[in-house]
Design a protein around this motif. Structure first.
Motif, PDB file in Angstrom:
ATOM      1  N   LYS A 231      -6.206  -1.400  -1.001  1.00 26.09           N
ATOM      2  CA  LYS A 231      -5.743  -0.320  -0.115  1.00 26.09           C
ATOM      3  C   LYS A 231      -5.556  -0.762   1.334  1.00 26.09           C
ATOM      4  O   LYS A 231      -4.763  -0.183   2.053  1.00 26.09           O
ATOM      5  CB  LYS A 231      -6.732   0.853  -0.163  1.00 26.09           C
ATOM      6  N   ARG A 232      -6.325  -1.761   1.790  1.00 23.81           N
ATOM      7  CA  ARG A 232      -6.215  -2.233   3.165  1.00 23.81           C
ATOM      8  C   ARG A 232      -6.180  -3.753   3.161  1.00 23.81           C
ATOM      9  O   ARG A 232      -6.884  -4.406   2.390  1.00 23.81           O
ATOM     10  CB  ARG A 232      -7.381  -1.715   4.015  1.00 23.81           C
ATOM     11  N   LEU A 233      -5.394  -4.303   4.085  1.00 23.54           N
ATOM     12  CA  LEU A 233      -5.115  -5.737   4.044  1.00 23.54           C
ATOM     13  C   LEU A 233      -6.358  -6.594   4.219  1.00 23.54           C
ATOM     14  O   LEU A 233      -6.611  -7.509   3.430  1.00 23.54           O
ATOM     15  CB  LEU A 233      -4.081  -6.082   5.126  1.00 23.54           C
TER      16      LEU A 233
ATOM     17  N   PRO B 160      -3.861 -13.675   8.017  1.00 26.21           N
ATOM     18  CA  PRO B 160      -3.061 -13.856   9.248  1.00 26.21           C
ATOM     19  C   PRO B 160      -1.819 -12.978   9.354  1.00 26.21           C
ATOM     20  O   PRO B 160      -0.716 -13.462   9.596  1.00 26.21           O
ATOM     21  CB  PRO B 160      -2.686 -15.341   9.186  1.00 26.21           C
ATOM     22  N   TYR B 161      -1.998 -11.694   9.175  1.00 28.46           N
ATOM     23  CA  TYR B 161      -0.898 -10.736   9.332  1.00 28.46           C
ATOM     24  C   TYR B 161      -1.441  -9.498  10.025  1.00 28.46           C
ATOM     25  O   TYR B 161      -2.625  -9.163   9.907  1.00 28.46           O
ATOM     26  CB  TYR B 161      -0.310 -10.325   7.970  1.00 28.46           C
ATOM     27  N   ALA B 162      -0.557  -8.807  10.740  1.00 27.58           N
ATOM     28  CA  ALA B 162      -0.883  -7.503  11.331  1.00 27.58           C
ATOM     29  C   ALA B 162       0.080  -6.484  10.746  1.00 27.58           C
ATOM     30  O   ALA B 162       1.289  -6.729  10.690  1.00 27.58           O
ATOM     31  CB  ALA B 162      -0.763  -7.545  12.847  1.00 27.58           C
ATOM     32  N   ILE B 163      -0.447  -5.349  10.294  1.00 32.02           N
ATOM     33  CA  ILE B 163       0.356  -4.318   9.639  1.00 32.02           C
ATOM     34  C   ILE B 163       0.433  -3.080  10.531  1.00 32.02           C
ATOM     35  O   ILE B 163      -0.586  -2.575  10.991  1.00 32.02           O
ATOM     36  CB  ILE B 163      -0.243  -3.921   8.271  1.00 32.02           C
ATOM     37  N   LEU B 164       1.660  -2.605  10.778  1.00 33.87           N
ATOM     38  CA  LEU B 164       1.883  -1.374  11.551  1.00 33.87           C
ATOM     39  C   LEU B 164       2.422  -0.307  10.594  1.00 33.87           C
ATOM     40  O   LEU B 164       3.622  -0.255  10.312  1.00 33.87           O
ATOM     41  CB  LEU B 164       2.879  -1.632  12.684  1.00 33.87           C
ATOM     42  N   PRO B 165       1.546   0.556  10.038  1.00 33.41           N
ATOM     43  CA  PRO B 165       1.992   1.531   9.030  1.00 33.41           C
ATOM     44  C   PRO B 165       2.535   2.800   9.660  1.00 33.41           C
ATOM     45  O   PRO B 165       2.186   3.149  10.787  1.00 33.41           O
ATOM     46  CB  PRO B 165       0.701   1.814   8.255  1.00 33.41           C
ATOM     47  N   ASN B 166       3.368   3.521   8.917  1.00 37.71           N
ATOM     48  CA  ASN B 166       3.846   4.828   9.368  1.00 37.71           C
ATOM     49  C   ASN B 166       2.881   5.904   8.888  1.00 37.71           C
ATOM     50  O   ASN B 166       1.848   6.117   9.510  1.00 37.71           O
ATOM     51  CB  ASN B 166       5.272   5.080   8.859  1.00 37.71           C
ATOM     52  N   TYR B 167       3.158   6.577   7.784  1.00 38.93           N
ATOM     53  CA  TYR B 167       2.232   7.573   7.246  1.00 38.93           C
ATOM     54  C   TYR B 167       1.457   6.945   6.093  1.00 38.93           C
ATOM     55  O   TYR B 167       2.016   6.688   5.027  1.00 38.93           O
ATOM     56  CB  TYR B 167       2.985   8.823   6.768  1.00 38.93           C
ATOM     57  N   ARG B 168       0.172   6.713   6.308  1.00 39.95           N
ATOM     58  CA  ARG B 168      -0.639   6.051   5.301  1.00 39.95           C
ATOM     59  C   ARG B 168      -1.088   7.022   4.216  1.00 39.95           C
ATOM     60  O   ARG B 168      -1.313   8.204   4.468  1.00 39.95           O
ATOM     61  CB  ARG B 168      -1.877   5.435   5.949  1.00 39.95           C
ATOM     62  N   LYS B 169      -1.260   6.473   3.005  1.00 41.19           N
ATOM     63  CA  LYS B 169      -1.868   7.229   1.909  1.00 41.19           C
ATOM     64  C   LYS B 169      -3.277   6.682   1.692  1.00 41.19           C
ATOM     65  O   LYS B 169      -3.478   5.465   1.707  1.00 41.19           O
ATOM     66  CB  LYS B 169      -1.028   7.089   0.642  1.00 41.19           C
ATOM     67  N   SER B 170      -4.235   7.580   1.494  1.00 40.11           N
ATOM     68  CA  SER B 170      -5.641   7.165   1.452  1.00 40.11           C
ATOM     69  C   SER B 170      -5.941   6.225   0.290  1.00 40.11           C
ATOM     70  O   SER B 170      -6.811   5.365   0.397  1.00 40.11           O
ATOM     71  CB  SER B 170      -6.552   8.394   1.372  1.00 40.11           C
TER      72      SER B 170
END
Length: 554
Positions: free
Chosen positions: A180-182, A261-271
């Motif tokens: 669910k999360r990187l 080694p990545y950064a994620i910029l999400p819009n509308y996240r799902k739990s």
């Protein structure tokens, strides 16, 4: 002197190594295929492709090259206008940040670390990369930035040994299925397209171009070799694994900071899912309805200018029949005018205009943006207070996106500091401004090592919001000025920052240590410590100073 001979692996060692590589390749390819299938099954790939089509062309279908120039095929694009009105609201300049040391020693190093980070990130143009990420956040639903260190020969004996930041296509990035999360995932996969010469330079492999390019890949990638990178945990160890469908090219240890080694910029996240929802997703049906209304209005106007003609057979000859069909011709020869009738087109009532306005307002509800926040004039709200309420409501979702951008900025700074602390072996010169002015100092990785926090400051670009914040800041200053409970220096800094940010007025505030030094210098010296001034009477001995001065010879 005996010649140096490199120890070659034995047959048993080579056999064991080959067996390990085969097991690794099988594991990583299976993990990748499951990740690809999982994302495809939830429909995210199709959502992203549709979102880009709506953003580019105003419709879900792909355009081919011939259709792109055809005005008849293109639609009025409300998706594009909404997305591009949101981007500048999230940030209008490079986010500010401050480095704070966690310990006493790190606190002393923090100002220099901050200067170094600013220098490195300005060289890379992080501001432009963040804008690209923000567009990816809104359209395909997430922006992905790769944060690494590039160490390779760039030609003519020059070695490229520096920080590397790159925004990558979200469609070429997968997280391990079910995670669910990187940063808490088993790992992630990136699909890279590299020049065959670069592949040979990095892994000493001769791979032909197009050897492993998939059928769905863009034609622009022809002439490249498809290489996969896995970043994550294998056999309880964090590793980078580079591979193709047929072989493992290399395995490298993780960076010392230990983060993927990545950064994620999400819009509308799902739990319960990693892949977010696009801003375009909920606008799609409204875009279709608006286009349909626009087409109907256009047809009404055309029929009004060039109505249909009902002509009885034989009323006009062949030549004049063609003239009747041409709206530019207004003289037609006919034998009987009673046998020609013009259609009476229906009037465009106010209902269709109202419906169009309602659909645009619906898009505003979906995106959280109303006409006022997009820079227009809201006709239905006359008072300034009413407009402020509408504007604040629209800014609610923008603030949520700003928080996401702050988290990304913090991740970039954290990983950048870790990479510099690990790899910055060669000395670089930076300009540091202190009390003595501008000086140039060298730095290496020892200067960046330590434990630091990063405070991020992103100022939204909307003039109304900034004006309101300025008013509140000035009101707060009037209220708390000279209040013994409130830190006056901190209050002044905050007010100057919020009320006069465009002119950098916060720089006018003296540093606390500098203020203490000035206060010490201005402390009155006790009278008994003052030496008698030459030619002047000792005032401390008594008497009127003016009278004593008057007795002196001038």
């Amino acid at each position: 002197m005996e010649d140096y001979k490199e120890d070659k692996p034995t047959y048993k060692e080579r056999k064991e190594s080959k067996k390990n590589d085969e097991a690794l390749l099988k594991w990583v390819v299976e993990k990748r295929d499951i990740a690809i299938k999982f994302r495809k099954d939830i429909g995210w790939n199709e959502m992203v492709k549709r979102a880009w089509n709506y953003y580019m062309h105003g419709q879900a279908e792909d355009f081919n090259d011939a259709e792109l120039g055809n005005r008849e095929e293109r639609k009025a694009n409300y998706v594009f206008s909404n997305i591009e009105s949101i981007i500048p609201k999230i940030f209008d300049k490079m986010p500010g940040f401050q480095v704070v040391g966690r310990g006493e020693e790190d606190a002393g190093k923090a100002p220099k670390v901050e200067t170094i980070l600013r220098y490195k990130l300005e060289k890379i143009d992080l501001e432009g990369l963040l804008e690209d990420m923000t567009r990816d956040q809104l359209v395909p639903s997430m922006g992905v930035m790769k944060i690494g260190w590039s160490l390779e020969e760039a030609g003519a004996g020059i070695v490229e040994d520096d920080l590397s930041l790159e925004v990558i296509d979200p469609l070429l990035f997968w997280i391990t299925a079910g995670d669910k999360r990187l940063q808490s995932a088993t790992g992630c996969f990136e699909k890279m397209f590299l020049d065959p010469k670069e592949v040979k330079k990095r892994w000493k492999k001769d791979l032909k171009a197009d050897a492993y390019i998939g059928k769905d890949d863009d034609k622009k990638r022809e002439g490249k070799v498809c290489i996969w990178q896995f970043s994550g945990i294998y056999n309880d160890k964090k590793q980078f694994i580079y591979f193709t469908d047929k072989e493992v090219l290399g395995v490298v240890d993780f960076y010392e900071h230990g983060r993927i080694p990545y950064a994620i910029l999400p819009n509308y996240r799902k739990s319960q899912e990693f892949y977010p929802i696009s801003e375009v997703y909920n606008i799609e049906p409204l875009q279709e309805e608006l286009v349909e209304i626009d087409i109907q209005m256009s047809e009404f106007r055309k029929r009004g200018v060039n109505p249909k003609k009902f002509v009885k057979k034989g009323a006009v000859d062949k030549v004049n029949m063609e003239r009747l069909k041409d709206p530019r011709v207004n003289v037609v020869e006919m034998s009987d005018t009673n046998h020609i009738q013009w259609e009476k087109p229906g009037n465009i009532g106010s209902d269709i205009y109202n419906m169009r306005q309602m659909k645009k307002e619906d898009i505003g509800l979906m995106t959280g943006q109303n006409e006022l926040s997009r820079g227009g004039t809201e006709q239905t709200v006359k008072t300034a207070t009413g407009q402020q309420i509408m504007f604040d409501a629209a800014q609610g979702r923008i603030r949520q996106k700003v928080r996401a951008l702050k988290n990304v900025m913090r991740e970039i700074l954290m990983q950048t500091q870790g990479l510099l602390a690990q790899f910055q072996d060669k000395e670089e010169m930076i300009k540091i401004t202190d009390a003595s002015g501008d000086v140039y100092e060298g730095y290496t990785k020892e200067d960046v090592q330590g434990s630091f926090d990063f405070e991020i400051d992103i100022v939204e670009s909307m003039p109304l919001l900034r004006e309101r914040r300025s008013q509140l800041a000035l009101e707060a200053y009037k209220m708390f000025k000279d209040d013994p409970v409130v830190d006056q220096l901190a209050l002044k800094k905050k007010v100057l920052k919020l009320a006069f940010q465009d002119i950098g007025a916060s720089e006018l505030i003296k540093d606390e240590t500098e203020e203490e030094i000035i206060e010490e210098e201005m402390q009155p010296i006790p009278q008994e410590q003052l030496p008698e001034l030459q030619g002047l009477p000792n005032v401390s001995a008594g008497g009127n100073p003016m009278e004593l001065l008057g007795q002196q010879q001038i």
